[in-house]
Design an enzyme around this catalytic site. Structure first.
Site, short mmCIF file in Angstrom:
data_model
loop_
_atom_site.label_atom_id
_atom_site.label_comp_id
_atom_site.label_asym_id
_atom_site.label_seq_id
_atom_site.Cartn_x
_atom_site.Cartn_y
_atom_site.Cartn_z
N HIS A 1 21.47 -11.60 -16.77
CA HIS A 1 22.62 -10.99 -17.45
C HIS A 1 23.95 -11.38 -16.81
CE1 HIS A 1 19.63 -7.76 -19.04
NE2 HIS A 1 19.57 -8.88 -19.70
N VAL B 1 23.84 -7.74 -12.22
CA VAL B 1 24.99 -8.63 -12.14
C VAL B 1 25.58 -8.61 -10.72
CG1 VAL B 1 25.52 -8.60 -14.60
CG2 VAL B 1 26.44 -6.79 -13.14
N GLY C 1 12.39 -1.46 -10.26
CA GLY C 1 13.71 -0.88 -10.53
C GLY C 1 14.25 -1.14 -11.91
N ARG D 1 33.64 -2.63 -11.01
CA ARG D 1 32.27 -2.94 -10.56
C ARG D 1 32.32 -4.03 -9.49
NH1 ARG D 1 32.44 0.36 -13.43
NH2 ARG D 1 32.26 1.35 -11.43
N GLN E 1 17.98 -8.61 -13.60
CA GLN E 1 18.86 -8.17 -14.69
C GLN E 1 20.20 -7.73 -14.11
OE1 GLN E 1 16.44 -5.59 -17.60
NE2 GLN E 1 15.15 -5.77 -15.82
P1 NAD Z 1 18.21 0.93 -16.09
O1 NAD Z 1 19.43 1.63 -15.62
O2 NAD Z 1 17.91 0.92 -17.54
O3 NAD Z 1 16.96 1.55 -15.35
C1 NAD Z 1 16.96 1.72 -13.96
C2 NAD Z 1 15.55 1.99 -13.54
O4 NAD Z 1 15.51 2.03 -12.12
C3 NAD Z 1 15.00 3.34 -14.04
O5 NAD Z 1 13.73 3.12 -14.63
C4 NAD Z 1 14.91 4.19 -12.77
O6 NAD Z 1 13.80 5.08 -12.81
C5 NAD Z 1 14.70 3.12 -11.72
N1 NAD Z 1 15.16 3.51 -10.38
C6 NAD Z 1 16.17 4.36 -10.03
N2 NAD Z 1 16.29 4.44 -8.69
C7 NAD Z 1 15.35 3.59 -8.18
C8 NAD Z 1 14.97 3.21 -6.86
N3 NAD Z 1 15.60 3.71 -5.79
N4 NAD Z 1 13.96 2.33 -6.71
C9 NAD Z 1 13.31 1.80 -7.77
N5 NAD Z 1 13.62 2.12 -9.05
C10 NAD Z 1 14.63 3.00 -9.26
O7 NAD Z 1 18.30 -0.56 -15.51
P2 NAD Z 1 17.80 -1.93 -16.10
O8 NAD Z 1 16.40 -1.80 -16.57
O9 NAD Z 1 18.11 -2.95 -15.05
O10 NAD Z 1 18.72 -2.21 -17.37
C11 NAD Z 1 20.11 -1.89 -17.37
C12 NAD Z 1 21.09 -3.02 -17.65
O11 NAD Z 1 22.37 -2.64 -17.11
C13 NAD Z 1 20.74 -4.32 -16.97
O12 NAD Z 1 20.62 -5.26 -17.95
C14 NAD Z 1 21.92 -4.67 -16.05
O13 NAD Z 1 22.55 -5.88 -16.46
C15 NAD Z 1 22.92 -3.60 -16.21
N6 NAD Z 1 23.26 -2.96 -14.88
C16 NAD Z 1 23.31 -3.70 -13.73
C17 NAD Z 1 23.56 -3.10 -12.50
C18 NAD Z 1 23.61 -3.95 -11.26
O14 NAD Z 1 23.89 -5.14 -11.33
N7 NAD Z 1 23.31 -3.40 -10.05
C19 NAD Z 1 23.77 -1.73 -12.44
C20 NAD Z 1 23.72 -0.98 -13.63
C21 NAD Z 1 23.45 -1.63 -14.84
#
Ligand code: NAD
Length: 232
Positions: A106, A90, A172, A58, A88
């Site tokens: 997180h 990372v 998001g 990652r 949320q």
């Molecule tokens: P989630 O994966 O549970 O949900 C993602 C949400 O984003 C969904 O509701 C989806 O419909 C929406 N989505 C998808 N594409 C989108 C876009 N282009 N624009 C707006 N919304 C969009 O994510 P969460 O609620 O953040 O919870 C997941 C946990 O996993 C978090 O606590 C996080 O720590 C971790 N995580 C982090 C990352 C990162 O740092 N980028 C990536 C994956 C997971």
């Protein structure tokens, strides 16, 4: 005149258009793994090598992706507003877009921490953590991320910020992961609220929210333009 306070609660979806997969993209698998196998204290006890490898991958990906128009638009708000980003995520895409007040609920991929003293943090700058890498006290280093089932030390600070919001933007996030999801309900009754997600979270009470059922990279630049013109 004091600036209005905008609080942004962001989740994995805001980074999706940068090429970082969300957690719930693939039938509940996160980059091909069950969360229980890579993001829990039990997984760390069982197979630390797999957990380190997962986060090393990652972290390497972080250096191949860029902030997208959604992250950039949020950073732009700082020209007229006080902006607190409660994320949320990372990843470090909010900071790289220019946001200056970011609370990582997180944790952060690019930091390692001691397994005996949580206050000992080490910048990785893209480096891997390997089994045998230790802090000065001789304990194994782990990723500075909050795993499922662990406490969220930044919650108190985040709640205090959400409680002073004039405007709340929730973007998001599936609003499934607690306690972070609870922040969407912490703004004062007088605050204006926006929710941006192409799939609105049906389990969440959206009463009082202006819901924008679109991707963050398209919706946020438009909303930010509107908010900046209101602020004059
Ligand atoms: P989630 O994966 O549970 O949900 C993602 C949400 O984003 C969904 O509701 C989806 O419909 C929406 N989505 C998808 N594409 C989108 C876009 N282009 N624009 C707006 N919304 C969009 O994510 P969460 O609620 O953040 O919870 C997941 C946990 O996993 C978090 O606590 C996080 O720590 C971790 N995580 C982090 C990352 C990162 O740092 N980028 C990536 C994956 C997971």
């Amino acid at each position: 005149m004091t600036r209005q306070h905008i609080v942004v609660l962001s989740g994995a979806g805001i980074s999706a258009e940068s090429g970082v997969k969300t957690f719930r993209d693939d039938n509940g698998l996160w980059e091909g793994h069950r969360v229980e196998d890579v993001a829990t204290p039990e997984a760390w006890q069982r197979n630390p090598e797999l957990v380190l490898d997962f986060y090393n991958q990652r972290r390497r990906q972080l250096y191949q992706v860029e902030p997208n128009p959604g992250h950039l638009a949020i950073a732009e708000l700082e020209s007229r507003y006080r902006v607190s980003v409660l994320t949320q995520n990372v990843d470090n895409l909010h900071e790289r877009a220019g946001s200056t007040e970011v609370v990582h609920l997180h944790g952060e991929l690019d930091l390692a921490r001691s397994t005996v003293d949580e206050s000992r943090l080490y910048p990785l700058k893209g480096r891997d953590i390997r089994l045998g890498d230790t802090c000065e006290l001789g304990s194994q280093l782990r990723p500075h991320v909050v795993w499922f089932g662990e406490a969220v030390p930044e919650m108190e600070r985040a709640m205090a910020l959400a409680e002073t919001a004039d405007i709340l933007i929730v973007v998001g996030t599936s609003l499934f992961v607690y306690p972070a999801a609870g922040l969407a309900s912490c703004a004062p009754a007088t605050a204006r609220r926006y929710l941006i997600n192409p799939e609105l979270p049906a389990h969440f009470d959206m009463d009082g929210f202006t819901c924008i059922q679109e991707k963050a990279g398209g919706a946020l630049p438009d909303l930010v333009k509107q908010l900046l013109s209101e602020a004059g």
